[in-house]
Design a protein around this motif. Structure first.
Motif, PDB file in Angstrom:
ATOM      1  N   LYS A  73      -1.009  82.800  16.701  1.00  0.00           N
ATOM      2  CA  LYS A  73      -0.624  84.129  17.613  1.00  0.00           C
ATOM      3  C   LYS A  73      -1.643  84.564  18.615  1.00  0.00           C
ATOM      4  O   LYS A  73      -1.310  85.478  19.137  1.00  0.00           O
ATOM      5  N   ASN A  77       4.202  83.447  20.620  1.00  0.00           N
ATOM      6  CA  ASN A  77       4.245  84.713  21.555  1.00  0.00           C
ATOM      7  C   ASN A  77       5.217  84.361  22.801  1.00  0.00           C
ATOM      8  O   ASN A  77       5.949  84.994  23.344  1.00  0.00           O
ATOM      9  N   SER A  92       8.824  84.482  21.810  1.00  0.00           N
ATOM     10  CA  SER A  92       9.244  85.839  21.965  1.00  0.00           C
ATOM     11  C   SER A  92       9.408  86.527  23.330  1.00  0.00           C
ATOM     12  O   SER A  92      10.395  87.188  23.792  1.00  0.00           O
ATOM     13  N   TYR A  93       8.471  86.118  24.165  1.00  0.00           N
ATOM     14  CA  TYR A  93       8.701  86.356  25.627  1.00  0.00           C
ATOM     15  C   TYR A  93       9.901  85.896  26.101  1.00  0.00           C
ATOM     16  O   TYR A  93      10.713  86.686  26.784  1.00  0.00           O
ATOM     17  N   ASN A 148      13.138  87.678  25.074  1.00  0.00           N
ATOM     18  CA  ASN A 148      13.249  89.014  25.534  1.00  0.00           C
ATOM     19  C   ASN A 148      13.882  89.164  26.950  1.00  0.00           C
ATOM     20  O   ASN A 148      14.499  90.149  27.553  1.00  0.00           O
ATOM     21  N   CYS A 167      16.405  82.978  14.342  1.00  0.00           N
ATOM     22  CA  CYS A 167      15.235  82.989  13.136  1.00  0.00           C
ATOM     23  C   CYS A 167      15.417  82.288  11.974  1.00  0.00           C
ATOM     24  O   CYS A 167      16.872  81.976  11.670  1.00  0.00           O
ATOM     25  N   GLU A 186       8.753  81.211  12.291  1.00  0.00           N
ATOM     26  CA  GLU A 186       8.993  82.022  13.355  1.00  0.00           C
ATOM     27  C   GLU A 186      10.265  81.719  13.963  1.00  0.00           C
ATOM     28  O   GLU A 186      11.078  80.962  13.881  1.00  0.00           O
ATOM     29  N   CYS A 187      10.348  82.629  14.999  1.00  0.00           N
ATOM     30  CA  CYS A 187      11.663  82.588  15.864  1.00  0.00           C
ATOM     31  C   CYS A 187      11.739  82.081  17.012  1.00  0.00           C
ATOM     32  O   CYS A 187      10.552  82.030  17.758  1.00  0.00           O
ATOM     33  N   GLN A 188      12.980  81.770  17.424  1.00  0.00           N
ATOM     34  CA  GLN A 188      13.317  81.361  18.883  1.00  0.00           C
ATOM     35  C   GLN A 188      12.448  80.223  19.470  1.00  0.00           C
ATOM     36  O   GLN A 188      12.252  79.921  20.587  1.00  0.00           O
TER      37      GLN A 188
END
Length: 217
Positions: free
Chosen positions: A79, A158, A161-162, A165, A175, A183-185
């Motif tokens: 991360k 990261n 996640s970005y 969004n 997820c 971890e997701c996406q």
């Protein structure tokens, strides 16, 4: 007479071609550094292909990532957005040699920016592509001075996640099941999907160089 002129012209052309084309490969496998200013790492004598977890474990800086719940305990490594793989190399060319130099990156995992001697070269975001960056001569010293190649990595976690969004739609599966501690996406990245966890394996969102790096001259 014309035949002699043609022969001379052909010889000149062959000489010019030989000066402009060289089939030499400079392998950049050894003597890399792994650097992270946030986590205070500066590790020398790294050999690629390699990843952050493997390098740290080989140098006794972390416990075995595959032991018990270390995939969770060590998640902070993947991360962090400040990992750098750095290599120094030199090239010596004669002033009359007209050589086009290409940089080849066979597998970079995954979100990274390439710099040569402090200058931006290319942004990368696909683990599965072989990148060939042609004609990097303007970035290089070719008089024997040391060149510095840096591959500066961002966290794939990261980045996923970005992207989630800013994307206007929900992209399933968002997820993995909670039991996987994943971890997701990951589906928003061109990255090995199981690296964010799978039903048969832990989540190690790898950061590293998975294939050869070399110059073609």
């Amino acid at each position: 007479m014309l035949k002699k002129i043609f022969v001379v012209f052909k010889l000149i052309l062959l000489v010019e071609i030989s000066l402009c084309q060289r089939n030499e490969r400079v392998d950049l496998t050894d003597n890399w550094k792994l650097i992270n200013s946030n986590l205070k790492y500066n590790i020398s004598n790294v050999r690629i292909p390699n990843s952050i977890h493997t390098v740290l474990y080989q140098n006794g800086l972390i416990d075995n990532p595959l032991y018990r719940y270390n995939d969770i305990e060590l998640r902070y490594l993947a991360k962090d957005d400040n990992w750098i793989f750095q290599a120094n190399f030199s090239i010596m060319l004669d002033s009359n040699q007209k050589v086009k130099i290409d940089l080849n990156l066979d597998s970079i995992d995954t979100v990274a920016t390439v710099y040569l001697n402090g200058k931006f070269v290319k942004y990368l975001n696909n683990q599965f592509l072989k990148y060939k960056i042609e004609n990097i001569n303007s970035f290089l010293y070719t008089n024997g001075t040391q060149n510095i190649l840096e591959i500066r990595f961002k966290s794939a976690i990261n980045q996923a996640s970005y992207l989630a969004n800013i994307y206007p739609y929900r992209v399933p599966v968002v997820c993995p099941p909670d039991v996987q501690h994943g971890e997701c996406q990951v589906n928003l990245l061109r990255k090995e999907q199981c690296s964010f966890s799978w039903d048969w394996g832990p989540a190690f969102a790898n950061i590293g160089i998975n294939g050869p790096v070399y110059l073609d001259l």
